[in-house]
Design an enzyme around this catalytic site. Structure first.
Site: not given
Ligand code: HEM
Ligand SMILES: *[C@@H]1O[C@H](CO)[C@@H](O)[C@H](O)[C@H]1NC(C)=O
Ligand SMILES: *[C@@H]1O[C@H](CO)[C@@H](O)[C@H](O)[C@H]1NC(C)=O
Ligand SMILES: *[C@@H]1O[C@H](CO)[C@@H](O)[C@H](O)[C@H]1NC(C)=O
Ligand SMILES: *[C@@H]1O[C@H](CO)[C@@H](O)[C@H](O)[C@H]1NC(C)=O
Ligand SMILES: *[C@@H]1O[C@H](CO)[C@@H](O)[C@H](O)[C@H]1NC(C)=O
Ligand SMILES: *[C@@H]1O[C@H](CO)[C@@H](O)[C@H](O)[C@H]1NC(C)=O
Ligand SMILES: *[C@@H]1O[C@H](CO)[C@@H](O)[C@H](O)[C@H]1NC(C)=O
Length: 330
Positions: A64, A68, A76, A78, A164, A194, A246, A249
């Site tokens: 993630r 970000h 970069d 940042s 997003p 996710h 998920d 798994s």
């Molecule tokens: C499509 C738009 C996306 C939205 C709206 C979004 C939003 C979020 C949110 C709200 C969380 C939970 C954060 C929390 O509650 O602390 C999350 C977790 C996560 N996101 Fe996304 N995400 C998006 C796309 C992506 C992309 C493109 C990636 C990576 C390629 C990604 C990787 C992850 C991962 C791996 C987690 C879990 C992180 C952890 O457990 O520390 N997400 N995301």
């Protein structure tokens, strides 16, 4: 005999040479550090491995961080800059109390600096750590393109606006991806990230009770899951409680995220709308179905999309710098 257009040929040869040189110079390559830091990939792999051994979730968190980073001023690093709550990207809604793994990046950077000082950017470390995290979670391998340099400033407002949000409607999410050169395929395949990691109640509890003024839970959310999540998130004071994105798994990088969406078991609103919203019918729904049935296609598309995301506006050549400490500019 001297032909009249000899000069022209010569000039165009020089031009082509210059253009090639400039292009090559501004492009990421697989072997960027092969001379200057030959053990780079081994060092990063070892550090990621030990971080994941300590806590499996770290794979998700590192993946993630790269996302970000790349969506804000390009890849970069940042995101990694410390600062106050008005300047550092670490304090924007998408990151505060949520983005994690900064200490792991520090450890990797220290190990890399010990082997080859002042050579490898923090932005490249994020890209390699993300790849290794996917691989070590059972996902696909790809060759990471390298040669990014580190930015000289954070972009607080960029981070607030470009990333997003889980409450964004589908067309907003699609526009935010398009703004950085990513398309519909990238939206769906990258959302498949996710398949690992956790989300806090605050990221989805608006779906559980009075959703969008309806006085009921989000009807696209499986009713069994509604009850389970209501128990996990009884009130706003439990906003930091977490659940797997998920739930089938959690630590495995597979295509079950997409199977979940088909069963109304996407945790975030931004997950479920890829399958259930009206707009999805003409945009993302078919891809969700394809990936849910075919993890090879998901893996292939995910790899392509990760490489595309890793290529968002990199600083190259003499732009930016190689930070000594990922948290501060030199
Ligand atoms: C499509 C738009 C996306 C939205 C709206 C979004 C939003 C979020 C949110 C709200 C969380 C939970 C954060 C929390 O509650 O602390 C999350 C977790 C996560 N996101 Fe996304 N995400 C998006 C796309 C992506 C992309 C493109 C990636 C990576 C390629 C990604 C990787 C992850 C991962 C791996 C987690 C879990 C992180 C952890 O457990 O520390 N997400 N995301
Ligand atoms: C952030 O900005 C606000 C409003 O401009 C200001 O009142 C506050 O002191 C700033 N905070 C920091 C930590 O600089
Ligand atoms: C900050 O990010 C926004 C949105 O991505 C962008 O439009 C803006 O140019 C960036 N600002 C700087 C100073 O880089
Ligand atoms: C998105 O871009 C990739 C190339 O980067 C292309 O293969 C794919 O077909 C595009 N997807 C859509 C929906 O246009
Ligand atoms: C929320 O409610 C508004 C107004 O009733 C409606 O237009 C909108 O589509 C709803 N959004 C969702 C995600 O259901
Ligand atoms: C979540 O944790 C952070 C950091 O400990 C804290 O500042 C915040 O108030 C907590 N949020 C909730 C809703 O409890
Ligand atoms: C995951 O899904 C499979 C079916 O695809 C099911 O057999 C299994 O019980 C599920 N596991 C969990 C932990 O939900
Ligand atoms: C998945 O594939 C099976 C058989 O190949 C098919 O019957 C089913 O409709 C497909 N499901 C989706 C969601 O595409």
């Amino acid at each position: 005999m001297k032909r009249p257009c000899n000069n022209l040929v010569l000039y165009s040869k020089i031009m082509i040479f210059l253009m090639l040189f400039l292009c090559v110079n501004s492009q990421l390559t697989q072997n960027f550090y092969s001379k200057t830091c030959p053990n780079l990939l081994k060092i990063v792999r070892k550090e990621v491995q030990s971080a994941i051994k300590n806590e499996m979730r770290m794979a998700a968190s590192l993946l993630r961080l790269h996302f970000h980073d790349c969506f804000v001023n390009g890849c970069d690093a940042s995101l990694l800059l410390d600062g106050n709550s008005n300047t550092s990207e670490k304090f924007t809604p998408a990151n505060l109390n949520s983005a994690r793994g900064y200490e792991v990046i520090d450890n990797i950077k220290t190990a890399v600096e010990n082997a080859c000082s002042g050579v490898v950017s923090c932005a490249d470390i994020l890209a390699i750590a993300a790849r290794d995290s996917v691989l070590l979670s059972g996902g696909p391998f790809w060759k990471v393109l390298l040669g990014r340099r580190d930015g000289l400033a954070a972009n607080f407002s960029g981070s607030s606006n470009a990333l997003p949000a889980p409450f964004d409607p589908l067309n907003t999410i699609i526009s935010k991806f398009e703004a950085v050169g990513l398309n519909l395929t990238d939206v769906v395949s990258l959302s498949g990230a996710h398949t690992i990691g956790l989300a806090r109640c605050t990221s989805f509890d608006s779906r559980l009770r009075n959703f969008n003024g309806t006085n009921s839970p989000d009807t696209t959310l499986d009713t069994t899951l509604v009850s389970e999540l209501q128990n996990l998130c009884p009130s706003t004071s439990d906003g930091n409680n977490t659940t797997p994105l998920d739930r089938n798994s959690t630590d495995l990088f597979d295509n079950h995220y997409f199977k979940n969406l088909i069963n109304g078991r996407g945790v975030l609103e931004s997950d479920q709308i890829l399958f259930s919203s009206d707009d999805a019918t003409t945009t993302t729904k078919t891809l969700v179905e394809t990936y849910s049935n075919n993890s090879m296609v998901f893996f292939d598309d995910f790899v392509n999309s990760m490489i595309k995301m890793g290529n968002i506006s990199p600083l190259t050549g003499s732009d930016g710098e190689i930070r000594t400490n990922c948290r501060v500019v030199n």
